[in-house]
Design a protein around this motif. Structure first.
Motif, PDB file in Angstrom:
ATOM      1  N   ASP A  95       0.674  -1.174  -0.059  1.00 49.20           N
ATOM      2  CA  ASP A  95      -0.044   0.045   0.199  1.00 49.20           C
ATOM      3  C   ASP A  95       0.989   1.284  -0.146  1.00 49.20           C
ATOM      4  OD1 ASP A  95      -2.145  -1.384  -0.045  1.00 49.20           O
ATOM      5  OD2 ASP A  95      -2.626  -1.628   2.273  1.00 49.20           O
ATOM      6  N   VAL A 216     -10.768  -8.264 -10.485  1.00 54.61           N
ATOM      7  CA  VAL A 216     -11.091  -7.624  -9.128  1.00 54.61           C
ATOM      8  C   VAL A 216      -9.745  -7.524  -8.111  1.00 54.61           C
ATOM      9  CG1 VAL A 216     -12.394  -7.879  -7.006  1.00 54.61           C
ATOM     10  CG2 VAL A 216     -13.662  -8.042  -9.089  1.00 54.61           C
ATOM     11  N   THR A 217      -8.858  -8.567  -8.553  1.00 56.52           N
ATOM     12  CA  THR A 217      -7.864  -8.561  -7.673  1.00 56.52           C
ATOM     13  C   THR A 217      -6.696  -7.233  -7.863  1.00 56.52           C
ATOM     14  OG1 THR A 217      -7.657 -10.982  -7.458  1.00 56.52           O
ATOM     15  CG2 THR A 217      -5.765  -9.878  -6.880  1.00 56.52           C
ATOM     16  N   LEU A 220      -8.274  -4.365  -6.684  1.00 57.07           N
ATOM     17  CA  LEU A 220      -7.831  -4.109  -5.067  1.00 57.07           C
ATOM     18  C   LEU A 220      -6.691  -3.818  -4.793  1.00 57.07           C
ATOM     19  CD1 LEU A 220      -9.383  -7.273  -3.534  1.00 57.07           C
ATOM     20  CD2 LEU A 220      -9.940  -5.076  -2.752  1.00 57.07           C
ATOM     21  N   SER A 223      -6.028  -0.067  -5.360  1.00 58.32           N
ATOM     22  CA  SER A 223      -7.408   0.620  -4.230  1.00 58.32           C
ATOM     23  C   SER A 223      -8.555   1.269  -5.189  1.00 58.32           C
ATOM     24  CB  SER A 223      -6.516   1.689  -3.570  1.00 58.32           C
ATOM     25  OG  SER A 223      -5.514   1.304  -2.825  1.00 58.32           O
ATOM     26  N   VAL A 225     -11.261  -0.425  -5.674  1.00 59.58           N
ATOM     27  CA  VAL A 225     -12.176  -0.883  -4.917  1.00 59.58           C
ATOM     28  C   VAL A 225     -11.799  -1.545  -3.473  1.00 59.58           C
ATOM     29  CG1 VAL A 225     -13.530  -1.873  -6.822  1.00 59.58           C
ATOM     30  CG2 VAL A 225     -11.825  -3.384  -5.715  1.00 59.58           C
ATOM     31  N   ARG A 226     -12.613  -1.340  -2.450  1.00 62.63           N
ATOM     32  CA  ARG A 226     -12.533  -1.785  -1.078  1.00 62.63           C
ATOM     33  C   ARG A 226     -13.480  -2.861  -0.769  1.00 62.63           C
ATOM     34  NH1 ARG A 226      -9.495   1.771  -2.028  1.00 62.63           N
ATOM     35  NH2 ARG A 226      -8.774   3.610  -0.857  1.00 62.63           N
ATOM     36  N   THR A 227     -13.082  -3.522   0.183  1.00 65.90           N
ATOM     37  CA  THR A 227     -14.132  -4.630   0.799  1.00 65.90           C
ATOM     38  C   THR A 227     -15.542  -3.990   1.118  1.00 65.90           C
ATOM     39  OG1 THR A 227     -13.281  -4.162   2.855  1.00 65.90           O
ATOM     40  CG2 THR A 227     -12.273  -5.898   1.915  1.00 65.90           C
ATOM     41  N   ASP A 229     -17.327  -2.487  -0.820  1.00 66.20           N
ATOM     42  CA  ASP A 229     -17.900  -2.342  -2.263  1.00 66.20           C
ATOM     43  C   ASP A 229     -18.430  -3.774  -2.619  1.00 66.20           C
ATOM     44  OD1 ASP A 229     -17.344   0.275  -2.366  1.00 66.20           O
ATOM     45  OD2 ASP A 229     -15.141  -0.065  -3.148  1.00 66.20           O
ATOM     46  N   LEU A 288     -12.556 -10.151  -2.738  1.00 67.88           N
ATOM     47  CA  LEU A 288     -13.026  -9.151  -1.652  1.00 67.88           C
ATOM     48  C   LEU A 288     -13.196  -9.739  -0.434  1.00 67.88           C
ATOM     49  CD1 LEU A 288     -15.683  -7.292  -3.844  1.00 67.88           C
ATOM     50  CD2 LEU A 288     -13.218  -6.334  -3.078  1.00 67.88           C
ATOM     51  N   ARG A 291      -9.627 -10.505   1.263  1.00 66.89           N
ATOM     52  CA  ARG A 291      -9.280  -9.058   1.896  1.00 66.89           C
ATOM     53  C   ARG A 291      -9.807  -9.045   3.194  1.00 66.89           C
ATOM     54  NH1 ARG A 291      -6.434  -4.622  -0.096  1.00 66.89           N
ATOM     55  NH2 ARG A 291      -5.506  -6.154  -1.358  1.00 66.89           N
ATOM     56  N   PRO A 297      -5.665 -11.806  -1.658  1.00 67.45           N
ATOM     57  CA  PRO A 297      -6.478 -12.413  -2.661  1.00 67.45           C
ATOM     58  C   PRO A 297      -6.274 -13.100  -3.648  1.00 67.45           C
ATOM     59  CG  PRO A 297      -6.657  -9.944  -1.855  1.00 67.45           C
ATOM     60  CD  PRO A 297      -5.467 -10.477  -1.335  1.00 67.45           C
TER      61      PRO A 297
END
Length: 327
Positions: A95, A216-217, A220, A223, A225-227, A229, A288, A291, A297
């Motif tokens: 991150d 989606v991975t 993620l 950043s 999308v977040r969990t 979402d 998701l 995570r 993920p």
């Protein structure tokens, strides 16, 4: 210095930061600041971006070497510095590296929980972290552990160890598919043509799920999308899967209806529609969920999704066949 870095969690940026840096105070004149930079240039990790701290070692700004060189001797650092972007030492290394890359900065100050400077992350280190993480994700999505060293210099036994556990897991998971086939053995016996389409259907379902999971991975990691979402992602993937399934289903119905008969074509068309919808939904949601429970993920992606979709796809297939063909 090494002991200070090792005091942070394994995957945190505190483990990857450099504790060797130059700092300046806001009240220091440019001429004095340049003299300090020259005296530390051989010891510091970088001098191109310099954190500016107060008496409590709190980061109050950053200043680039370019701005220092462009300032007048009597200017103060505080007058030339810019607002700082920082990472906390306990933040995930990926991150923090992503933040450094997205901001386009040459270095990112790393602070403790009270905002005090403890290290610095350079863009070179950030890029290396991102490359390692992407290699790790790619390996796990392919059903193997990352080698963490060049392929040709990796011992054969180490390569075997990186793959064998995943193969055992997938082999156990594949027994679900065998169990499904055994449950619907009578259905297959009554219309053996159904067996011809099993590889097509489970392959299509697995590929659809893997596409969704990979997308989606990646989102993620960036950043995007977040969990939280999860419902938005599920809604989108249901629609994507349904549209993909409709396109493939119409094609499957047309071809199978011509080669065999319309009823078998209808079974294949409806099954493709259903499997693609389910596979895309599961593939989109699983990263998701991973995570959310603090699991990589990539581990929940391709291998496990393929196994899951294989079993559920066959159940859907045979239930639709029974309903349409009355067998």
């Amino acid at each position: 210095l090494t002991a200070a870095v090792l005091g942070y969690p394994q995957d945190s940026i505190g483990r990857r930061m450099s504790p060797e840096y130059v700092t300046l105070r806001p009240s220091v004149r440019v001429s004095d600041a340049l003299a300090r930079v020259r005296s530390r240039v051989r010891d510091a990790e970088t001098v191109y971006t310099i954190p500016v701290i107060d008496d409590a070692r709190t980061v109050v700004g950053v200043i680039s070497l370019r701005d220092l060189l462009g300032g007048a001797d009597d200017d103060t650092v505080g007058a030339l510095m810019s607002e700082p972007h920082t990472a906390t030492a306990t933040d995930d290394a990926e991150d923090a590296a992503r933040l450094c890359a997205d901001l386009g900065v040459l270095a990112l100050p790393v602070v403790d929980s009270e905002g005090r400077l403890v290290g610095i992350l350079t863009i070179d280190d950030a890029v290396r972290i991102l490359e390692q993480e992407e290699s790790e994700d790619a390996a796990r999505q392919g059903g193997a552990e990352p080698l963490r060293r060049p392929y040709l210099s990796t011992p054969i036994l180490r390569i075997v160890r990186s793959r064998v556990v995943w193969l055992f897991v997938l082999a156990v998971g594949a027994t679900l598919t065998v169990q499904v086939l055994s449950v619907f053995e009578d259905t297959l016996a009554q219309l053996t043509v159904l067996a011809l389409f099993v590889p097509l259907l489970i392959g299509t379902g697995g590929n659809t799920g893997n596409q969704a999971a990979t997308t989606v991975t990646r989102a993620l990691a960036l950043s995007e999308v977040r969990t939280r979402d999860v419902w938005r992602v599920l809604s989108r993937e249901v629609r994507v899967g349904a549209l993909l399934g409709l396109l493939l289903g119409v094609l499957g119905f047309a071809i199978t209806g011509v080669v065999f008969d319309l009823q078998v074509g209808l079974v294949i068309g409806l099954t493709l529609l259903s499997i693609c919808t389910v596979a895309a939904s599961v593939g989109g949601v699983m990263p998701l969920l991973a995570r959310a429970i603090r699991v990589d993920p990539a581990v929940f992606s391709n291998p496990f999704i393929t196994t899951f979709v294989d079993a559920t796809g066959l159940v859907i297939y045979f239930l639709i066949a029974r309903a349409v063909l009355q067998i």
